[in-house]
Enzyme design. Sequence first.
Site, PDB file in Angstrom:
ATOM      1  N   HIS A  87     -42.744  -5.396   9.169  1.00 43.44           N
ATOM      2  CA  HIS A  87     -42.779  -3.930   8.989  1.00 43.44           C
ATOM      3  C   HIS A  87     -42.942  -3.564   7.519  1.00 43.44           C
ATOM      4  CE1 HIS A  87     -38.526  -3.463   7.608  1.00 43.44           C
ATOM      5  NE2 HIS A  87     -38.277  -4.466   8.427  1.00 43.44           N
ATOM      6  N   ASP A  89     -42.212  -0.331   6.256  1.00 42.70           N
ATOM      7  CA  ASP A  89     -41.278   0.690   5.755  1.00 42.70           C
ATOM      8  C   ASP A  89     -40.054  -0.035   5.198  1.00 42.70           C
ATOM      9  OD1 ASP A  89     -40.475  -0.103   8.399  1.00 42.70           O
ATOM     10  OD2 ASP A  89     -39.042   1.542   8.403  1.00 42.70           O
ATOM     11  N   ASP A 120     -37.213  -7.298   2.606  1.00 40.99           N
ATOM     12  CA  ASP A 120     -37.132  -6.671   3.938  1.00 40.99           C
ATOM     13  C   ASP A 120     -38.068  -5.472   3.979  1.00 40.99           C
ATOM     14  OD1 ASP A 120     -36.420  -5.713   6.404  1.00 40.99           O
ATOM     15  OD2 ASP A 120     -34.435  -5.043   5.817  1.00 40.99           O
ATOM     16  N   GLU A 151     -39.443   0.771  11.063  1.00 39.82           N
ATOM     17  CA  GLU A 151     -38.478  -0.149  11.677  1.00 39.82           C
ATOM     18  C   GLU A 151     -37.060   0.222  11.301  1.00 39.82           C
ATOM     19  OE1 GLU A 151     -35.764  -3.372  12.325  1.00 39.82           O
ATOM     20  OE2 GLU A 151     -36.295  -2.622  10.367  1.00 39.82           O
ATOM     21  N   GLU A 152     -36.875   0.693  10.063  1.00 35.55           N
ATOM     22  CA  GLU A 152     -35.521   0.858   9.527  1.00 35.55           C
ATOM     23  C   GLU A 152     -34.803   2.083  10.091  1.00 35.55           C
ATOM     24  OE1 GLU A 152     -34.135  -1.418   8.006  1.00 35.55           O
ATOM     25  OE2 GLU A 152     -35.572  -2.529   6.782  1.00 35.55           O
ATOM     26  N   HIS A 415     -30.820  -4.241   2.307  1.00 32.72           N
ATOM     27  CA  HIS A 415     -30.185  -2.925   2.515  1.00 32.72           C
ATOM     28  C   HIS A 415     -29.165  -2.609   1.420  1.00 32.72           C
ATOM     29  CE1 HIS A 415     -31.197  -2.661   7.099  1.00 32.72           C
ATOM     30  NE2 HIS A 415     -32.090  -3.364   6.449  1.00 32.72           N
TER      31      HIS A 415
HETATM   32 ZN   LIG Z   1     -36.403  -5.489   8.318  1.00 37.41          ZN
END
Ligand SMILES: [Zn+2]
Length: 453
Positions: A87, A89, A120, A151-152, A415
Amino acid sequence: MDTAGRVDALMEGLRADLVRLAEIPSVACPGFPEEPVHAAHDLLVELLRGVGVEHIERIDLPGTAPVIFAEIPPPDPAAPTVLLYSHYDVQPAGDEKLWLSPPFEPTPIEGGLRARGIADDKANVIAHLGMLRAYEGRPPVGVKIVFEGQEEYGSPFDAYPPTDPERFACDAMVIADLGNLRPGTPTLTTGLRGAADVIVEARTLTEPRHSGEFGGAAPDALLVLLKALATLHDVHGDVAVEGLWREAWSGAGYTEDEFRELAGVGEELPLMGSGTLGERLWSGPAITVVGLDAPSVDHATSAVVPYARAKLNLRFHPRQDPREALSALVEHLRVLRPYGVPLTVTPGDTGPGFEAVTGGPAYRAALDALACAWGTQPAYIATGGSIPLVNGLARAAPDAEVLLFGAQDNLCNLHAPNERVLLSELRNTVVAMCAFVENYASRAAEDRAKTNG
Ligand SMILES: [Zn+2]
């Protein structure tokens, strides 16, 4: 030139494209501008065209950022088709003051790059692109590329793929939205725990009452709730709710020191629970109290609390049915009568876990590919966090083998502030993707020769 040599020659270009991609703040969450998300989309389409991918589609699902779907037909009709997922995003940067460099200015660090989303999942997007470049756009297998743009936050991928099974039909999928147990240890993730939320409430009085005049006889809602919460674990900190599966964990795992470091648990404190960390984190249940509504200390008055509630987050065995796991927790709470007071228990959302079927031809090809890329035997792990899209894609292509590996590692700060990726891990992931498609294609051809001969 051998595969690794071809990949090494590509690394400078891949690093430059990773930097370009990570400079774009493609946060697809409410309150963030859409333009950067579209800019990241456009850049990836340009990069795919650059490697000679002709069939590229944009899938616009209601209220979400566009999905890039691209297809390279198999070199011969009998070759298998591999779906590649990642992904583009990213998570919001969070508090920028906690970053050592601006989150959307990719910054060189020892062995890697620091930026929001660089691990990520932009490094994995680039890893897929790197594999295509190594084969000049003509890999030895058919390829379907799915680069998701949302996705997030609010991903449509737990529900959408099964509605369009033809599009997602494949023999194997490489879901690259994770990575290695630790840098230098190639890792296949074979399980993901399921998740469920439950809200539990205690109501005892119509409103607060003077604790001097009423305390001692008037039932205290906060005490009732705390007594209920205290039944969820035994004296060792193991989950004490009946009906939640727990099995021995047979794969690799963190050492206790690694886990303490990652979790931020000091030496002076014990960890919760008993048994191996793999069993506690991956093949057994966990119940966490993630929220509590009660008067805050700063606003506390001398009164018996009439109402309190808690939100619980349950993680359960990868193969356990989500309804079964949820109802085990709900029933446990419903039959409790702390001090004789019944509780209101409201089941919330559930997400199924996932357990990969191991031992198929794609799986064996991936094991060899990871061993060859890193020069050491791969580890098996599970993760405690669920990835809903894995189930969405697996339901769309129920016979496909699902492989979870990628360029991240446990020290990437996903994150969190100061997210980073190591270029050695990215390079090895590209080598592994190449070796995987190569191994898989030749095994499939051998299998055909055997069946035909
Ligand atoms: Zn991810």
